[in-house]
Design an enzyme around this catalytic site. Sequence first.
Site, mmCIF file in Angstrom:
data_model
loop_
_atom_site.group_PDB
_atom_site.id
_atom_site.type_symbol
_atom_site.label_atom_id
_atom_site.label_comp_id
_atom_site.label_asym_id
_atom_site.label_seq_id
_atom_site.Cartn_x
_atom_site.Cartn_y
_atom_site.Cartn_z
ATOM 1 N N THR A 126 1.067 -1.222 0.282
ATOM 2 C CA THR A 126 0.207 0.035 -0.136
ATOM 3 C C THR A 126 0.802 1.638 0.121
ATOM 4 O OG1 THR A 126 -1.353 1.357 1.617
ATOM 5 C CG2 THR A 126 -0.240 -0.267 2.961
ATOM 6 N N ASP A 127 0.572 2.537 -0.395
ATOM 7 C CA ASP A 127 0.857 3.873 -0.577
ATOM 8 C C ASP A 127 0.800 3.915 1.242
ATOM 9 O OD1 ASP A 127 -1.693 4.022 -0.392
ATOM 10 O OD2 ASP A 127 -1.840 5.988 -1.501
ATOM 11 N N GLU A 128 0.626 4.052 2.126
ATOM 12 C CA GLU A 128 0.620 3.812 3.563
ATOM 13 C C GLU A 128 1.921 4.085 4.097
ATOM 14 O OE1 GLU A 128 -3.196 3.600 5.674
ATOM 15 O OE2 GLU A 128 -4.130 3.605 3.631
ATOM 16 N N TYR A 150 -1.446 -0.544 11.318
ATOM 17 C CA TYR A 150 -1.641 -1.298 9.786
ATOM 18 C C TYR A 150 0.018 -0.888 8.926
ATOM 19 C CZ TYR A 150 -3.039 -1.443 4.757
ATOM 20 O OH TYR A 150 -3.116 -1.657 3.592
ATOM 21 N N LYS A 154 2.236 -2.993 6.953
ATOM 22 C CA LYS A 154 3.135 -3.442 5.887
ATOM 23 C C LYS A 154 4.294 -3.374 5.456
ATOM 24 C CE LYS A 154 -0.011 -4.633 3.198
ATOM 25 N NZ LYS A 154 -0.336 -6.437 2.582
HETATM 26 P P1 NAD Z 1 -9.521 -7.075 2.657
HETATM 27 O O1 NAD Z 1 -9.482 -6.600 3.859
HETATM 28 O O2 NAD Z 1 -11.263 -7.609 2.265
HETATM 29 O O3 NAD Z 1 -8.939 -9.058 2.440
HETATM 30 C C1 NAD Z 1 -8.492 -9.253 3.076
HETATM 31 C C2 NAD Z 1 -8.293 -10.852 2.926
HETATM 32 O O4 NAD Z 1 -7.131 -11.282 3.308
HETATM 33 C C3 NAD Z 1 -9.916 -11.215 3.479
HETATM 34 O O5 NAD Z 1 -10.214 -11.896 2.443
HETATM 35 C C4 NAD Z 1 -9.087 -11.951 5.125
HETATM 36 O O6 NAD Z 1 -9.776 -13.633 4.813
HETATM 37 C C5 NAD Z 1 -7.955 -12.284 4.410
HETATM 38 N N1 NAD Z 1 -6.813 -13.026 5.686
HETATM 39 C C6 NAD Z 1 -6.836 -11.899 6.772
HETATM 40 N N2 NAD Z 1 -5.308 -12.336 7.685
HETATM 41 C C7 NAD Z 1 -5.369 -14.063 6.387
HETATM 42 C C8 NAD Z 1 -4.852 -15.449 7.093
HETATM 43 N N3 NAD Z 1 -4.004 -14.850 8.192
HETATM 44 N N4 NAD Z 1 -4.239 -15.773 6.647
HETATM 45 C C9 NAD Z 1 -4.920 -15.851 5.326
HETATM 46 N N5 NAD Z 1 -5.960 -15.332 4.625
HETATM 47 C C10 NAD Z 1 -5.985 -13.800 5.715
HETATM 48 O O7 NAD Z 1 -8.547 -6.299 2.258
HETATM 49 P P2 NAD Z 1 -8.957 -6.114 0.689
HETATM 50 O O8 NAD Z 1 -9.226 -4.123 0.744
HETATM 51 O O9 NAD Z 1 -8.697 -7.105 -0.565
HETATM 52 O O10 NAD Z 1 -6.793 -5.593 0.403
HETATM 53 C C11 NAD Z 1 -6.107 -6.637 0.192
HETATM 54 C C12 NAD Z 1 -4.427 -6.080 0.287
HETATM 55 O O11 NAD Z 1 -4.398 -5.566 -0.611
HETATM 56 C C13 NAD Z 1 -4.031 -6.057 1.525
HETATM 57 O O12 NAD Z 1 -2.586 -6.692 1.666
HETATM 58 C C14 NAD Z 1 -3.977 -4.949 1.493
HETATM 59 O O13 NAD Z 1 -3.129 -4.393 2.268
HETATM 60 C C15 NAD Z 1 -3.998 -4.258 0.012
HETATM 61 N N6 NAD Z 1 -4.046 -3.098 -0.504
HETATM 62 C C16 NAD Z 1 -5.479 -2.282 0.247
HETATM 63 C C17 NAD Z 1 -6.068 -1.505 -0.430
HETATM 64 C C18 NAD Z 1 -7.100 -0.807 -0.161
HETATM 65 O O14 NAD Z 1 -8.023 0.135 -0.724
HETATM 66 N N7 NAD Z 1 -8.142 -1.323 -0.109
HETATM 67 C C19 NAD Z 1 -4.946 -0.394 -1.261
HETATM 68 C C20 NAD Z 1 -3.398 -0.922 -1.072
HETATM 69 C C21 NAD Z 1 -2.867 -2.141 -1.016
#
Ligand code: NAD
Length: 323
Positions: A126-128, A150, A154
Amino acid sequence: MKVLVTGGAGFIGSHYVRTALSGPRSAEVAELVVLDKFTYAGNPANLDPVADDPRLRVVPGDVADAEVVDPLVAAADVVVHFAAETHVDRSIAGGADFVRTNVAGTQVLLEAAARRGVEKFVHVSTDEVYGSIPRGSWTEDSPLEPNSPYSASKASSDLLVRAYGRTHGVPVCTTRCSNNYGPYQFPEKVVPLFVTTLLDGGTVPLYGDGANVRDWLHVDDHCRGIDLVVRSGRPGEVYNIGGGTELTNSELTARVLDALGADWSRVRHVPDRPGHDLRYSVDCRKIRDELGYAPVHDFATGLADTVRWYRERTDWWRPLLAA
Ligand code: NAD
């Protein structure tokens, strides 16, 4: 290509899986395994549109469990690692799960990749991790200065990814993306929280003075960027993904209100989140110039489509509010 997708039942991971199995290049996927712990954020319904695809196998399990992870990595050509605890507010309430999944879980996956060998390991970050920037944009070489538990977890995982690439030769790539929006996003995150609350007749909470700036990118553009990195990203490299629409939280709120035909009487101001980063902004020239990436969804249309999806799919989000 045999693909292991961790966190493939979450918001972005499930979009990646649905596209990988039904999009224009789906014929290249021979097998796709989803490893997901099914936390509150993991939802089997997110995979319903591809549930009957014989190439899909869903394994309930924890990325921090080496016994589960090892054989799955051994059988994969490519690992795309989405699994994480992702909600900043939850990380402020308690950071332990964030360290366990985001840091230890990533290390377990990397260890398996180092021992078993993979063609590519793409870590979705993430950009964070960069912190907050008052003006200008971060390049991939900017220092990591995370401010929430968080983003710190990351950033830690990003460093482990780098280290396993350098030390063990794992062909790693890291992507760092801005804020995503789109269908199937859990209704604790701001866009679906606001949309579902307004649909239900409630008022939405706006942090502080609403001046915090985020770059909003449609989940489909994010997944297209990840796919480019999976296919053509150079091992050892980091790629920023963004280039959507920069908005203050007040501007975002105005757009969402507008899309639902609501006014500012439906907004209540709440105290700011501790450590709230003022502005995120990524420089995306590297992925654009090297891999030909460009976002294709304009925000107005993407938001209207997203609002329509939440309006039509109350069957998807109402049970999540009740849980
Ligand atoms: P989300 O919270 O919707 O989904 C996370 C998924 O990971 C869920 O299905 C959860 O059950 C699973 N999970 C959690 N802990 C786990 C574990 N220990 N073992 C296996 N599975 C596990 O998240 P998202 O928004 O889809 O984000 C996905 C990725 O993208 C993350 O790594 C996040 O840091 C990154 N990201 C998200 C955003 C955003 O805006 N949502 C932006 C940039 C990066």
